[in-house]
Design a protein around this motif. Structure first.
Motif, PDB file in Angstrom:
ATOM      1  N   PRO A  10     -38.602  70.253  50.464  1.00 51.79           N
ATOM      2  CA  PRO A  10     -37.191  69.965  50.213  1.00 51.79           C
ATOM      3  C   PRO A  10     -36.895  68.488  50.433  1.00 51.79           C
ATOM      4  O   PRO A  10     -37.496  67.844  51.281  1.00 51.79           O
ATOM      5  CB  PRO A  10     -36.461  70.841  51.235  1.00 51.79           C
ATOM      6  N   SER A  11     -35.963  67.955  49.645  1.00 49.46           N
ATOM      7  CA  SER A  11     -35.547  66.566  49.826  1.00 49.46           C
ATOM      8  C   SER A  11     -34.514  66.461  50.943  1.00 49.46           C
ATOM      9  O   SER A  11     -34.404  65.425  51.589  1.00 49.46           O
ATOM     10  CB  SER A  11     -34.989  66.005  48.523  1.00 49.46           C
ATOM     11  N   THR A  12     -33.764  67.549  51.176  1.00 52.58           N
ATOM     12  CA  THR A  12     -32.746  67.578  52.221  1.00 52.58           C
ATOM     13  C   THR A  12     -32.765  68.940  52.901  1.00 52.58           C
ATOM     14  O   THR A  12     -32.830  69.975  52.232  1.00 52.58           O
ATOM     15  CB  THR A  12     -31.333  67.353  51.622  1.00 52.58           C
ATOM     16  N   THR A  13     -32.700  68.945  54.225  1.00 50.52           N
ATOM     17  CA  THR A  13     -32.591  70.170  55.014  1.00 50.52           C
ATOM     18  C   THR A  13     -31.307  70.082  55.815  1.00 50.52           C
ATOM     19  O   THR A  13     -31.051  69.068  56.478  1.00 50.52           O
ATOM     20  CB  THR A  13     -33.802  70.323  55.959  1.00 50.52           C
ATOM     21  N   ARG A  14     -30.490  71.139  55.739  1.00 53.24           N
ATOM     22  CA  ARG A  14     -29.206  71.138  56.454  1.00 53.24           C
ATOM     23  C   ARG A  14     -29.121  72.375  57.331  1.00 53.24           C
ATOM     24  O   ARG A  14     -29.260  73.505  56.844  1.00 53.24           O
ATOM     25  CB  ARG A  14     -28.062  71.134  55.440  1.00 53.24           C
ATOM     26  N   PRO A  22     -32.174  75.640  66.018  1.00 52.80           N
ATOM     27  CA  PRO A  22     -32.578  74.517  65.161  1.00 52.80           C
ATOM     28  C   PRO A  22     -32.683  74.952  63.701  1.00 52.80           C
ATOM     29  O   PRO A  22     -32.739  76.146  63.388  1.00 52.80           O
ATOM     30  CB  PRO A  22     -33.945  74.120  65.721  1.00 52.80           C
ATOM     31  N   ALA A  23     -32.730  73.959  62.814  1.00 53.91           N
ATOM     32  CA  ALA A  23     -32.926  74.249  61.394  1.00 53.91           C
ATOM     33  C   ALA A  23     -34.259  74.968  61.207  1.00 53.91           C
ATOM     34  O   ALA A  23     -35.233  74.709  61.922  1.00 53.91           O
ATOM     35  CB  ALA A  23     -32.907  72.948  60.592  1.00 53.91           C
ATOM     36  N   LEU A  24     -34.287  75.867  60.251  1.00 54.60           N
ATOM     37  CA  LEU A  24     -35.515  76.596  59.935  1.00 54.60           C
ATOM     38  C   LEU A  24     -36.375  75.749  59.001  1.00 54.60           C
ATOM     39  O   LEU A  24     -35.848  75.070  58.117  1.00 54.60           O
ATOM     40  CB  LEU A  24     -35.175  77.916  59.232  1.00 54.60           C
ATOM     41  N   PRO A  25     -37.681  75.804  59.150  1.00 57.94           N
ATOM     42  CA  PRO A  25     -38.536  75.080  58.211  1.00 57.94           C
ATOM     43  C   PRO A  25     -38.615  75.840  56.888  1.00 57.94           C
ATOM     44  O   PRO A  25     -38.620  77.069  56.861  1.00 57.94           O
ATOM     45  CB  PRO A  25     -39.893  75.056  58.915  1.00 57.94           C
ATOM     46  N   ALA A 166     -34.741  87.692  62.228  1.00 59.65           N
ATOM     47  CA  ALA A 166     -35.642  87.912  63.352  1.00 59.65           C
ATOM     48  C   ALA A 166     -35.882  86.567  64.038  1.00 59.65           C
ATOM     49  O   ALA A 166     -35.609  85.512  63.466  1.00 59.65           O
ATOM     50  CB  ALA A 166     -36.967  88.505  62.864  1.00 59.65           C
ATOM     51  N   GLU A 167     -36.389  86.606  65.250  1.00 61.79           N
ATOM     52  CA  GLU A 167     -36.684  85.370  65.990  1.00 61.79           C
ATOM     53  C   GLU A 167     -37.739  84.554  65.266  1.00 61.79           C
ATOM     54  O   GLU A 167     -38.660  85.125  64.702  1.00 61.79           O
ATOM     55  CB  GLU A 167     -37.186  85.712  67.394  1.00 61.79           C
ATOM     56  N   PRO A 168     -37.643  83.242  65.295  1.00 60.47           N
ATOM     57  CA  PRO A 168     -36.505  82.475  65.775  1.00 60.47           C
ATOM     58  C   PRO A 168     -35.361  82.527  64.772  1.00 60.47           C
ATOM     59  O   PRO A 168     -35.576  82.402  63.571  1.00 60.47           O
ATOM     60  CB  PRO A 168     -37.064  81.059  65.911  1.00 60.47           C
ATOM     61  N   HIS A 169     -34.152  82.755  65.279  1.00 59.95           N
ATOM     62  CA  HIS A 169     -32.975  82.867  64.429  1.00 59.95           C
ATOM     63  C   HIS A 169     -32.521  81.502  63.951  1.00 59.95           C
ATOM     64  O   HIS A 169     -32.926  80.466  64.471  1.00 59.95           O
ATOM     65  CB  HIS A 169     -31.845  83.590  65.167  1.00 59.95           C
ATOM     66  N   GLY A 170     -31.663  81.515  62.973  1.00 61.08           N
ATOM     67  CA  GLY A 170     -31.110  80.286  62.439  1.00 61.08           C
ATOM     68  C   GLY A 170     -30.635  80.513  61.020  1.00 61.08           C
ATOM     69  O   GLY A 170     -30.837  81.585  60.428  1.00 61.08           O
ATOM     70  N   ALA A 171     -29.995  79.507  60.471  1.00 58.93           N
ATOM     71  CA  ALA A 171     -29.511  79.515  59.090  1.00 58.93           C
ATOM     72  C   ALA A 171     -29.651  78.088  58.571  1.00 58.93           C
ATOM     73  O   ALA A 171     -29.237  77.139  59.248  1.00 58.93           O
ATOM     74  CB  ALA A 171     -28.064  79.985  59.014  1.00 58.93           C
ATOM     75  N   THR A 172     -30.237  77.963  57.389  1.00 57.55           N
ATOM     76  CA  THR A 172     -30.562  76.640  56.871  1.00 57.55           C
ATOM     77  C   THR A 172     -30.420  76.612  55.371  1.00 57.55           C
ATOM     78  O   THR A 172     -30.680  77.610  54.689  1.00 57.55           O
ATOM     79  CB  THR A 172     -32.006  76.250  57.273  1.00 57.55           C
TER      80      THR A 172
END
Length: 176
Positions: A10-14, A22-25, A166-172
């Motif tokens: 990706p060119s940008t991760t938000r 943290p942001a997900l890879p 599921a762990e690790p949680h997040g939204a990106t």
């Protein structure tokens, strides 16, 4: 099959998470797509726009190959007719541990070599697709696919959104 699977970055991760994660890879949903298609029992939904602006959503058979999402649809179906008018669409799926929406432009694949290669991938997942020039044929497909032959589309990915279940949680969100 000798298919090359290179990593699209990706060119940008938000980071969209509101709970301090943290942001997900991008590798997390990408690796799930690689490992789960075409053999896992996944349901992909493509959302298109009708000529009058109303939304349309339908299930599709999709696979991740060569770091791209491919899906099939009969030329007479509403989704294919919508894509012919406006190729912008989104495709959503629940993968193991992450819900994913992919946004971009659906491009019809007409190269017979690519169609034949993707027929092999679909076969490995249990759908007995056969390449016939630039289309697929098979003894059966999903009722929403329409009658044979079926077109192959490649999603030119522009943006993706993942919400971990599921762990690790997040939204990106990722821009490409």
């Amino acid at each position: 099959m000798g298919m090359k699977d290179t990593m699209t970055s990706p060119s940008t991760t938000r980071n969209l998470d509101r709970y301090g994660h943290p942001a997900l890879p991008w590798s997390r949903p990408r690796d799930a797509l690689v490992s789960e298609t075409p053999t896992a029992d996944l349901t992909f939904f493509v959302a298109t726009v009708r000529p009058d602006g109303r939304p349309h959503s339908a299930g599709v058979g999709a696979v991740w190959v060569d770091d791209a999402l491919y899906f099939t649809s009969g030329p007479g179906t509403r989704k294919s007719r919508n894509l012919a008018e406006n190729p912008t669409c989104s495709v959503s799926v629940r993968l193991t541990g992450i819900d994913l929406t992919l946004e971009g432009t659906a491009e019809r694949v007409t190269d017979p070599e690519t169609v034949a290669r993707l027929a092999e991938v679909y076969n490995s997942g249990g759908w007995p697709a056969e390449a016939d020039g630039d289309v697929f044929t098979a003894p059966f497909s999903a009722p929403s696919a329409g009658p044979p032959p079926w077109h192959l589309y490649r999603l030119a990915l522009r943006r993706a959104v993942g919400v971990a279940t599921a762990e690790p949680h997040g939204a990106t969100s990722w821009e490409f």
